[in-house]
Design a protein around this motif. Structure first.
Motif, mmCIF file in Angstrom:
data_model
loop_
_atom_site.group_PDB
_atom_site.id
_atom_site.type_symbol
_atom_site.label_atom_id
_atom_site.label_comp_id
_atom_site.label_asym_id
_atom_site.label_seq_id
_atom_site.Cartn_x
_atom_site.Cartn_y
_atom_site.Cartn_z
ATOM 1 N N CYS A 229 86.756 26.338 36.839
ATOM 2 C CA CYS A 229 87.415 27.611 37.103
ATOM 3 C C CYS A 229 86.331 28.660 37.367
ATOM 4 C CB CYS A 229 88.256 28.028 35.896
ATOM 5 S SG CYS A 229 88.905 29.710 36.086
ATOM 6 N N CYS B 34 86.775 31.790 34.481
ATOM 7 C CA CYS B 34 86.357 31.594 33.083
ATOM 8 C C CYS B 34 85.289 30.519 32.926
ATOM 9 C CB CYS B 34 87.558 31.279 32.206
ATOM 10 S SG CYS B 34 88.229 29.628 32.480
ATOM 11 N N CYS C 268 93.489 26.304 36.741
ATOM 12 C CA CYS C 268 93.006 26.622 35.403
ATOM 13 C C CYS C 268 94.214 27.153 34.636
ATOM 14 C CB CYS C 268 91.904 27.667 35.440
ATOM 15 S SG CYS C 268 91.452 28.250 33.792
ATOM 16 N N CYS D 260 93.608 30.849 33.244
ATOM 17 C CA CYS D 260 93.539 31.954 34.198
ATOM 18 C C CYS D 260 94.637 31.871 35.257
ATOM 19 C CB CYS D 260 92.181 31.979 34.878
ATOM 20 S SG CYS D 260 90.801 31.912 33.743
HETATM 21 ZN ZN LIG Z 1 89.886 29.871 34.073
#
Ligand SMILES: [Zn+2]
Ligand SMILES: [Zn+2]
Length: 774
Positions: free
Chosen positions: A406, A409, A431, A434
């Motif tokens: 991701c 993050c 993800c 997120c």
């Molecule tokens: Zn993420």
């Protein structure tokens, strides 16, 4: 067939093996399983002589074990992904992988492989490698990709795989990171230049072979004990040609004897630099692009060597060089392309191995090494490990690394086992945290990451019915540090097991004492040798060295094999002319000399069986050949032929010994020369023996060894008679009156009739040795 036509016969026998499925693995067959972790050859167009040498030796062992009653599991595979395959496809199709879309390039690779692999494997069949070709894998097929990715996921979950950005071994030609095992030391000439740095208004002289890295200089080191430079420590030095200064640092690793004793630290000249920069927490200055060109002004776009030349010219112009000398030094090059290796900071995936050296040594100790000295090479490699195992490659054609990251993050998402094999660059993944699309990993796994699970891949072909450890890993010694070490690593990390009980390691083929290489032009093509002579003779040659030893290719050895082949054929024809009325059964009693001959044969069987059990196939070659020519053809056949031809008493006894002698000789040499032995067996023995093929017939048994002194005496007397005939320019069948020693006469009394026959003696008297021609 009068003359032996090896070409015709070998092709016919190959078809027979295929049709009758002689080498098909059947779990239900009797006998303990003997499992072989067959090396998957790298698909590279054609089998080379080194292949022929190594695979023949491995096949001797496989064929022996099969005849010895074991149920041999002997699959076949090809290694066809990674850099070597990419380079092959680039050459064949005149393309550049890096300038193509990954998907397109992969498609082209798979299509090309499909075209060339059957032809490639055919060479192994022609050589008579008795693998079960219906159990075949490729290291890039769906199943291998699935298992390779599964291995990655398991090790990742165990915390044994990490991703890290730091200076790693990098090949600017192939534009990928490489592993320590892919490094090859090369001695190259280089210019060692002493350059003027400036410190405190004075010249500070530093010698280097890599002036193109001046712009990457981050510090200079002096040894704290070096009085010459003590006052400079902590000061700044100006880098010649460049507009920046670097600190002068005291560091014990600076060698006072080398050059001027002052060391230039660059990001990154080598592993030492990388460690030094890390140790002193210096900020690196990266001057190289991944393709090996410079990225700093005014040298942008120049290749390393061009930049070196230009910088040296400029230094000379500005009078910044005080001394230059030509030296020769060892540099690390990439084994696939010969390019000098750089150190560049990139993100790569690694398997943790450095903390397990002790364990690797222990695992190595649990395996039986043939020959034993190869064990030492393994230990040396493990002890010299400096890096964790770099498993990622910045290439296209390999098993994809099954992860996404991701971008927000930085979380890593691992593929699920049920989705394997997967290509994260074409499969989308979100993800969960997120709620956004994660980026699929573009790097692929190094090919060893897959071939290191070859036992697991092989076992999966038969639903894991054959367990790990396998009985045998055969291979050449140059890949102890890669294939052998990595396979052992995988079995340890996954199953805490050794992958095999035995390892047999073959040597190399040389020509005139030198390693063969295409670039030197000293290459022998096994295809040509097999075409001109036969597969059997090439194999016969390959049995000419002890396991692990290098063997020089000499045509005279092949010719010797050809002679042996012809003699086997002719002698068999002669034997069977004398066995027309023989029923294959052992007569109630044997004539003395026949019994003694069989005793000799018994000792031969014992010796060769012991040899094969210890992977000493060369014993079978040397001893069987000798026994066949000298004992069987020159002597025994001559001794009994009159008895059979003239229908004398004891004819059946001679026939039985001849039959047994020939069949035994054929069986002993069958692992080495599988074609001619099969042909003679099928043509002559099949009527009386029940087995479909000599290669699945029973290995000859041996009993207690018995003395055969009288036989040896008989042969030595016969030798003397023949010598006399030769000395007197008489034919071997010239009639004589023979006199022999009294004590000899008594010892071979029971065999006097046979001596008379073979020597064509009208009578035999006693009292000193003498030959009288009549
Ligand atoms: Zn993420
Ligand atoms: Zn390279």
């Amino acid at each position: 067939m009068d003359n032996y036509d090896s070409k015709k016969v070998e092709e016919k026998i190959r078809r027979f093996w295929d049709k009758e499925k002689i080498f098909k693995f059947d779990l239900k067959k009797k006998g303990r399983v003997y499992s072989i972790d067959t090396p998957p050859p790298t698909v590279s167009g054609k089998m080379h002589i080194g292949h022929a040498y190594m695979y023949s030796q491995m096949d001797f062992v496989a064929r022996f074990r099969r005849m010895f009653g074991l149920n041999v599991f002997y699959p076949f595979g090809t290694d066809d992904n990674g850099l070597p395959t990419e380079r092959l496809i680039e050459k064949l199709k005149n393309v550049k992988s890096k300038s193509m879309k990954r998907e397109e390039f992969i498609k082209l690779c798979l299509k090309t492989l499909k075209e060339i692999t059957p032809g490639f494997i055919q060479d192994w069949r022609i050589l008579g490698i008795s693998a079960d070709y219906s159990l075949c894998y490729s290291t890039i097929d769906d199943n291998s990709r699935r298992l390779s990715q599964k291995s990655f996921i398991e090790l990742y979950k165990k915390g044994l795989i990490y991703k890290k950005g730091f200076p790693t071994l990098w090949c600017p030609e192939c534009q990928t990171s490489v592993a320590q095992a892919e490094l090859e030391d090369k001695e190259i000439p280089s210019l060692f230049s002493t350059l003027k740095f400036n410190c405190n208004g004075k010249d500070l002289l530093i010698a280097t072979t890599r002036p193109e890295l001046l712009g990457a200089c981050v510090a200079v080191f002096v040894n704290p004990k070096d009085k010459r430079y003590a006052d400079l420590i902590g000061k700044k030095a100006k880098v010649p040609l460049f507009d920046f200064e670097v600190p002068v640092i005291s560091d014990e690793s600076a060698d006072m004897e080398k050059g001027t004793g002052v060391l230039m630290i660059c990001s990154y000249g080598d592993k030492y630099d990388a460690e030094a920069i890390n140790r002193h927490k210096l900020e690196p200055r990266i001057v190289l692009n991944l393709d090996g060109t410079l990225k700093i002004k005014p040298y942008e776009g120049l290749k390393i060597k061009e930049a070196r030349k230009k910088i040296l010219e400029e230094l000379k112009e500005k009078n910044l060089i005080t001394e230059q000398k030509q030296i020769s030094h060892a540099v690390n090059t990439h084994d696939k392309c010969g390019t000098e290796i750089e150190f560049l900071p990139t993100e790569q995936w690694f398997i943790k191995i450095l903390d397990k050296k002790k364990k690797f040594i222990e695992q190595g100790n649990k395996i039986k090494w043939h020959p034993e000295f190869m064990h030492k090479r393994y230990d040396n490699w493990v002890n010299g490990l400096e890096w964790d195992w770099n498993i990622s490659r910045d290439r296209h054609f390999g098993v994809p690394i099954p992860v996404w990251q991701c971008e927000k993050c930085k979380g890593i998402i691992i593929a699920e086992e049920k989705d394997l094999p997967v290509d994260p660059t074409t499969t989308k993944k979100k993800c969960l945290k997120c709620k956004q699309e994660a980026k699929g990993e573009e790097k692929v796994l190094d090919t060893w990451m897959t071939s290191s699970i070859s036992p697991q891949i092989a076992s999966s072909l038969i639903k894991e019915k054959v367990k790990i450890p396998f009985s045998l890993r055969p291979q050449a010694h140059d890949i102890i540090r890669t294939w052998l070490f990595y396979t052992l690593t995988k079995s340890l990390l996954h199953e805490n097991k050794i992958p095999w009980e035995n390892v047999m390691v073959s040597g190399f083929v040389t020509l005139g004492g030198e390693k063969m290489s295409k670039s030197k032009g000293n290459v022998i093509s096994p295809q040509e040798v097999m075409e001109k002579y036969s597969a059997d003779t090439l194999r016969f040659w390959a049995a000419g060295s002890k396991l692990g030893e290098d063997l020089d290719y000499q045509e005279k050895d092949i010719v010797a094999g050809k002679k042996f082949e012809t003699k086997l054929w002719n002698a068999s024809r002669f034997v069977f002319m004398n066995l027309k009325d023989f029923n294959g059964k052992k007569p109630k009693s044997l004539i003395k000399i026949d019994e003694l001959f069989l005793r000799k044969l018994n000792s031969l069987v014992k010796s060769i069986t012991g040899g094969f059990e210890n992977y000493e196939y060369s014993k079978a070659k040397i001893e069987t050949e000798k026994f066949f020519w000298q004992m069987f053809c020159d002597n025994y056949l001559e001794i009994v032929k009159k008895r059979i031809y003239n229908n004398k008493k004891g004819k059946e006894s001679a026939q039985y010994a001849l039959y047994t002698g020939l069949l035994t000789i054929l069986k002993l040499i069958a692992p080495i020369m599988p074609f001619i032995t099969e042909e003679i067996y099928l043509e002559n023995f099949k009527k009386t023996e029940k087995d479909k093929s000599i290669h699945i017939s029973k290995w000859p048994e041996y009993g207690k060894e018995g003395k055969a002194d009288e036989f040896d005496l008989f042969i030595s007397i016969l030798g003397k008679i023949r010598q006399e005939k030769t000395n007197n320019k008489k034919a071997m069948n010239a009639e004589i009156i023979l006199t022999i020693e009294d004590k000899d006469y008594r010892q071979i009394k029971e065999m006097i009739e046979d001596l008379k026959d073979v020597a064509n003696a009208r009578e035999i008297k006693t009292g000193g040795f003498g030959v009288e021609f009549v």
